[in-house]
Design a protein around this motif. Structure first.
Motif, PDB file in Angstrom:
ATOM      1  N   SER A   1       0.825  -1.215   0.000  1.00 38.76           N
ATOM      2  CA  SER A   1       0.000   0.000   0.000  1.00 38.76           C
ATOM      3  C   SER A   1       0.856   1.260   0.000  1.00 38.76           C
ATOM      4  N   GLN A   2       2.159   1.099   0.270  1.00 43.27           N
ATOM      5  CA  GLN A   2       3.075   2.238   0.307  1.00 43.27           C
ATOM      6  C   GLN A   2       3.700   2.529  -1.060  1.00 43.27           C
ATOM      7  N   ALA A   3       3.313   1.772  -2.083  1.00 42.56           N
ATOM      8  CA  ALA A   3       3.916   1.926  -3.409  1.00 42.56           C
ATOM      9  C   ALA A   3       3.813   3.352  -3.956  1.00 42.56           C
ATOM     10  N   PRO A   4       2.673   4.058  -3.814  1.00 44.12           N
ATOM     11  CA  PRO A   4       2.603   5.428  -4.343  1.00 44.12           C
ATOM     12  C   PRO A   4       3.679   6.345  -3.760  1.00 44.12           C
ATOM     13  N   VAL A   5       3.966   6.170  -2.473  1.00 37.32           N
ATOM     14  CA  VAL A   5       4.990   6.998  -1.825  1.00 37.32           C
ATOM     15  C   VAL A   5       6.355   6.738  -2.456  1.00 37.32           C
ATOM     16  N   TRP A   6       6.682   5.451  -2.649  1.00 40.80           N
ATOM     17  CA  TRP A   6       7.984   5.102  -3.219  1.00 40.80           C
ATOM     18  C   TRP A   6       8.083   5.478  -4.691  1.00 40.80           C
ATOM     19  N   LEU A   7       6.961   5.477  -5.380  1.00 40.28           N
ATOM     20  CA  LEU A   7       6.938   5.946  -6.771  1.00 40.28           C
ATOM     21  C   LEU A   7       7.347   7.412  -6.835  1.00 40.28           C
ATOM     22  N   LEU A   8       6.793   8.205  -5.938  1.00 37.29           N
ATOM     23  CA  LEU A   8       7.124   9.630  -5.865  1.00 37.29           C
ATOM     24  C   LEU A   8       8.575   9.837  -5.460  1.00 37.29           C
ATOM     25  N   VAL A   9       9.029   9.041  -4.488  1.00 40.43           N
ATOM     26  CA  VAL A   9      10.420   9.137  -4.032  1.00 40.43           C
ATOM     27  C   VAL A   9      11.386   8.828  -5.174  1.00 40.43           C
ATOM     28  N   GLY A  10      11.098   7.768  -5.946  1.00 39.39           N
ATOM     29  CA  GLY A  10      11.955   7.401  -7.068  1.00 39.39           C
ATOM     30  C   GLY A  10      12.050   8.492  -8.109  1.00 39.39           C
TER      31      GLY A  10
ATOM     32  N   ALA B   1       7.997  -2.060  -2.797  1.00 46.08           N
ATOM     33  CA  ALA B   1       8.551  -0.711  -2.638  1.00 46.08           C
ATOM     34  C   ALA B   1       9.723  -0.486  -3.584  1.00 46.08           C
ATOM     35  N   LEU B   2      10.599  -1.492  -3.727  1.00 48.99           N
ATOM     36  CA  LEU B   2      11.749  -1.376  -4.634  1.00 48.99           C
ATOM     37  C   LEU B   2      11.293  -1.259  -6.087  1.00 48.99           C
ATOM     38  N   LEU B   3      10.286  -2.053  -6.462  1.00 53.66           N
ATOM     39  CA  LEU B   3       9.753  -1.976  -7.821  1.00 53.66           C
ATOM     40  C   LEU B   3       9.165  -0.596  -8.099  1.00 53.66           C
ATOM     41  N   SER B   4       8.411  -0.071  -7.116  1.00 53.27           N
ATOM     42  CA  SER B   4       7.798   1.242  -7.289  1.00 53.27           C
ATOM     43  C   SER B   4       8.862   2.333  -7.372  1.00 53.27           C
ATOM     44  N   LEU B   5       9.911   2.195  -6.566  1.00 50.61           N
ATOM     45  CA  LEU B   5      11.022   3.147  -6.608  1.00 50.61           C
ATOM     46  C   LEU B   5      11.675   3.154  -7.983  1.00 50.61           C
ATOM     47  N   SER B   6      11.895   1.963  -8.545  1.00 53.32           N
ATOM     48  CA  SER B   6      12.511   1.876  -9.870  1.00 53.32           C
ATOM     49  C   SER B   6      11.585   2.428 -10.943  1.00 53.32           C
ATOM     50  N   ALA B   7      10.266   2.224 -10.792  1.00 51.06           N
ATOM     51  CA  ALA B   7       9.308   2.758 -11.758  1.00 51.06           C
ATOM     52  C   ALA B   7       9.344   4.282 -11.766  1.00 51.06           C
ATOM     53  N   GLY B   8       9.425   4.887 -10.578  1.00 52.64           N
ATOM     54  CA  GLY B   8       9.521   6.342 -10.506  1.00 52.64           C
ATOM     55  C   GLY B   8      10.758   6.858 -11.214  1.00 52.64           C
ATOM     56  N   ALA B   9      11.878   6.137 -11.040  1.00 53.56           N
ATOM     57  CA  ALA B   9      13.126   6.529 -11.691  1.00 53.56           C
ATOM     58  C   ALA B   9      13.018   6.397 -13.209  1.00 53.56           C
ATOM     59  N   LEU B  10      12.412   5.308 -13.678  1.00 50.95           N
ATOM     60  CA  LEU B  10      12.297   5.083 -15.117  1.00 50.95           C
ATOM     61  C   LEU B  10      11.355   6.082 -15.769  1.00 50.95           C
ATOM     62  N   ILE B  11      10.266   6.436 -15.096  1.00 50.05           N
ATOM     63  CA  ILE B  11       9.341   7.435 -15.638  1.00 50.05           C
ATOM     64  C   ILE B  11      10.039   8.792 -15.745  1.00 50.05           C
ATOM     65  N   TYR B  12      10.846   9.114 -14.734  1.00 50.35           N
ATOM     66  CA  TYR B  12      11.594  10.368 -14.798  1.00 50.35           C
ATOM     67  C   TYR B  12      12.519  10.377 -16.021  1.00 50.35           C
ATOM     68  N   VAL B  13      13.253   9.281 -16.194  1.00 54.89           N
ATOM     69  CA  VAL B  13      14.183   9.187 -17.321  1.00 54.89           C
ATOM     70  C   VAL B  13      13.444   9.361 -18.650  1.00 54.89           C
ATOM     71  N   GLY B  14      12.318   8.651 -18.802  1.00 54.56           N
ATOM     72  CA  GLY B  14      11.597   8.692 -20.073  1.00 54.56           C
ATOM     73  C   GLY B  14      10.875   9.994 -20.335  1.00 54.56           C
TER      74      GLY B  14
END
Length: 244
Positions: free
Chosen positions: A65-74, A196-209
């Motif tokens: 349930s914390q995935a949105p937070v880690w997405l933003l952090v990434g 959480a790690l997957l969501s963090l990586s998704a945030g990073a990849l979205i930023y890159v793209g």
């Protein structure tokens, strides 16, 4: 358990080899690659953004349930890293003013490849069949990932030999490294942590793209850039379907 370890290690090394083949291939045809870097940037953006929204984010949201937070952090962590490089590396050394073009994508892709190594460990621990399914999906994107990482490093001002090694370390070597790091602790890695790690990586990849690749590609307005973007989206859809 021993057979599971060697199977997971072998497949993660296979992923690294496929990425390395992409790096080697594009280095042999560097001039062609540099002329078409904009298309690779659009293609990469299509793959990274689509794969994140269609697969990585839904999967991570289902795991914690914390995935949105880690997405933003990434997302913002990579933004701050970008600002740091721009302020303390590029502005102080004019010869390195474009390094951020290559370093930021390499960092994002490298982190995601490390998480891919975690996934190999977990998938093969669940079952050999699950592991092979995961391998089929992930290996599909390894070859173009190697090409894109190398080209962006060259575009950012790295010498060809240095770009090759940095691309190898960030996009290829991180996958078996992630598998080796995670395997001893696989029984202790709980689902919410992986989510959480997957969501963090998704945030990073979205930023890159979305904020790094697409804006630079749009600046050059190549004729078939939309076709390249659509091709990246299509590849992402194929990857997601193969994992389903």
């Amino acid at each position: 358990m021993t057979n599971t370890f060697w199977t997971a290690l072998t497949t993660s090394i296979l992923a690294a080899v496929v990425t390395s083949l992409g790096i080697y291939t594009i280095r042999r045809f560097t001039n062609w690659g540099q002329r078409n870097t904009t298309y690779f940037m659009c293609f990469a953006a299509g793959v990274l953004i689509s794969a994140s929204f269609l697969h990585i984010i839904p999967k991570s949201f289902a795991m914690t349930s914390q995935a949105p937070v880690w997405l933003l952090v990434g997302f913002f962590a990579l933004h701050l890293f970008n600002r740091f490089l721009t302020a303390f590396v590029c502005e102080r050394d004019p010869e390195k003013k474009d390094y951020v073009i290559g370093i930021i994508p390499s960092f994002g892709i490298g982190f995601h490849s490390l998480i891919d190594g975690f996934i190999y460990s977990i998938a093969f621990t669940v079952s050999i069949f699950t592991g092979y399914l995961a391998t089929m999906g992930m290996v599909l994107h390894e070859f173009p990932e190697g090409i894109i990482t190398y080209l962006l490093l060259v575009r950012g001002g790295f010498k060809e030999r240095k770009a090759m090694w940095v691309a190898f370390l960030s996009a290829a070597a991180t996958t078996p490294l992630g598998m080796l790091i995670s395997y001893p602790f696989i029984s202790k890695i709980e689902q919410p942590i992986l989510g959480a790690l997957l969501s963090l990586s998704a945030g990073a990849l979205i930023y890159v793209g979305a904020t790094h690749l697409l804006p630079r590609a749009e600046e050059e307005r190549k004729r078939f850039s939309l076709v390249a973007l659509a091709g990246g989206v299509l590849i992402a859809v194929i990857i997601v379907v193969s994992k389903a």
